[in-house]
Design an enzyme around this catalytic site. Structure first.
Site, short mmCIF file in Angstrom:
data_model
loop_
_atom_site.label_atom_id
_atom_site.label_comp_id
_atom_site.label_asym_id
_atom_site.label_seq_id
_atom_site.Cartn_x
_atom_site.Cartn_y
_atom_site.Cartn_z
N LYS A 185 0.80 -1.26 -0.09
CA LYS A 185 -0.05 0.09 -0.05
C LYS A 185 0.92 1.10 -0.08
O LYS A 185 1.70 1.38 0.85
CB LYS A 185 -1.00 -0.20 1.36
CG LYS A 185 -1.49 1.29 1.58
CD LYS A 185 -2.85 1.32 2.66
CE LYS A 185 -2.81 2.54 3.14
NZ LYS A 185 -3.82 2.58 4.07
N GLY A 208 -8.32 8.35 10.00
CA GLY A 208 -8.72 8.48 11.57
C GLY A 208 -9.65 9.53 11.75
O GLY A 208 -9.85 9.33 12.87
N ALA A 234 -9.58 4.71 4.24
CA ALA A 234 -9.52 5.70 5.17
C ALA A 234 -10.54 6.70 5.38
O ALA A 234 -11.39 6.95 4.35
CB ALA A 234 -8.33 6.73 4.62
N GLY A 235 -10.99 7.11 6.35
CA GLY A 235 -12.01 8.20 6.90
C GLY A 235 -13.38 7.10 7.17
O GLY A 235 -14.24 8.01 7.44
N ASN A 276 -9.62 0.72 9.54
CA ASN A 276 -8.87 0.34 10.71
C ASN A 276 -9.48 1.11 11.95
O ASN A 276 -10.16 0.18 12.92
CB ASN A 276 -7.41 0.88 10.89
CG ASN A 276 -6.58 0.26 11.81
OD1 ASN A 276 -6.79 0.04 13.01
ND2 ASN A 276 -5.17 0.62 11.55
N THR A 277 -9.47 2.29 12.19
CA THR A 277 -9.73 2.94 13.33
C THR A 277 -11.42 2.62 13.39
O THR A 277 -11.51 2.85 14.90
CB THR A 277 -9.68 4.60 13.43
OG1 THR A 277 -8.19 4.64 12.78
CG2 THR A 277 -9.66 5.09 14.64
#
Lengths: 68, 255
Positions: free
Chosen positions: B96, B157, B183-184, B205-206
């Site tokens: 990535k 995040g 992301a986001g 992830n987050t």
């Protein structure tokens, strides 16, 4: 002969019995860990872990950590 | 089936491995998510402190495809270096590309991302660039021959969800390789929305690791991605400005 290397950014005295990268990893009890070794800014493939450790070598031990 | 280069995956959820409250919660979250691709970062080992447990070393590596990121790189050269380090582990050939161009927003540097992708393709990597949601940049990355495009929904995040669905739709429409929204993502609705827009997968992830119950959220994300994908394939009804009755207007019962 006493060898002093730069190991992950710190000065590190290598005992005389440790002559190769593989022996260094085993001495650090990292022999069975998932890691990558860089010697003097060159990435070492696993088949080259028999490379000798010389005085003032710069060794980086790198691994995978959690990330997104 | 999600196909990236010659690799096939039945899950469309790609899961990050950072910031979990515990290894136990992380293991369970990974298991229930049914994700097959897990992202990792590459860092200097802290060898001068007592042996610390490492999540990767607790995984059955036959079951997962590792996707190392180049987080920490701010130039193409740094990203290529990190990718080569990861590959030297002998565990992965995908990367990535993550080159941050702004420390506050953590938005990717488009110029360096494009350069790094080109260099990594020449080196034979399977290249998945994390990019902004710029349509032209996505097209140029595709033209280079990257193996998937990973536009961000919102800053890393932030949990803000999909800020520009129009751009994502245009990227998906033009792309000849899988589009993975990365992301986001904050909640299952965001993941489902990405899939309804036609994305091929979602990387998050987050949203899981920072949930009050990461294991439950991992399952919710899995279901949301499946629901969104089914909804996309089913073809949604048109959006109208005025109501259309669902019940017959004929045969009304007299008062």
């Amino acid at each position: 002969m006493e060898k002093t290397i730069d190991l992950n950014g710190k000065s590190y005295a290598v005992i005389p019995e440790v002559e190769t990268v593989q022996q260094l990893l085993e001495h650090l009890e990292l022999g069975d860990r998932i890691l990558i070794v860089e010697k003097n800014k060159e990435i070492l493939q696993k088949e080259h872990y028999d490379a000798p450790i010389m005085d003032r070598d710069q060794i980086e031990i790198i691994h995978f950590v959690g990330g997104g | 089936m999600l196909q990236i280069a010659d690799k096939k995956f039945s899950s469309r959820l790609l899961l990050g491995t950072g910031k979990y409250p515990s290894f136990e919660a992380q293991k369970k979250a990974v298991a229930v998510s049914e994700a097959e691709i897990l992202t990792f970062a590459v860092r200097r080992m802290n060898i001068f402190e007592a042996s610390q447990p490492n999540f990767l070393e607790q995984l059955d590596l036959d079951r997962y495809t590792l996707l190392p990121n180049t987080a920490g790189a701010s130039t193409a050269e740094e990203a290529v270096h990190i990718a080569k380090l990861a590959k030297a582990s002998g565990l992965c050939d995908m990367v990535k590309v993550e080159i941050i161009g702004c420390s506050r927003s953590l938005l990717p540097d488009p110029v360096e991302t494009l350069r790094a992708s080109e260099m990594l393709l020449e080196e034979g990597f399977i290249v998945l660039p994390y990019t902004s949601d710029d349509v032209v940049l996505a097209r140029k990355l595709c033209e280079l021959g990257v193996h998937a495009i990973m536009p961000g929904a919102a800053p890393i995040g932030s949990g803000k969800g999909i800020l520009n669905p129009l751009n994502l739709s245009l990227i998906i429409e033009q792309s000849k390789v899988p589009v993975i929204v990365d992301a986001g993502i904050g909640s299952p609705k965001d993941a489902s929305y990405a899939m309804e827009l036609g994305a091929d997968g979602v990387l998050l992830n987050t949203a899981v690791s920072e949930a009050a119950n990461p294991v439950m959220m991992a399952e919710a994300m899995k279901l949301a991605i499946e629901a969104g994908r089914l909804g996309y394939k089913a073809g949604r009804m048109p959006v109208r400005d005025y109501a259309v009755a669902s019940s017959p207007l004929e045969g009304l019962v007299p008062n």
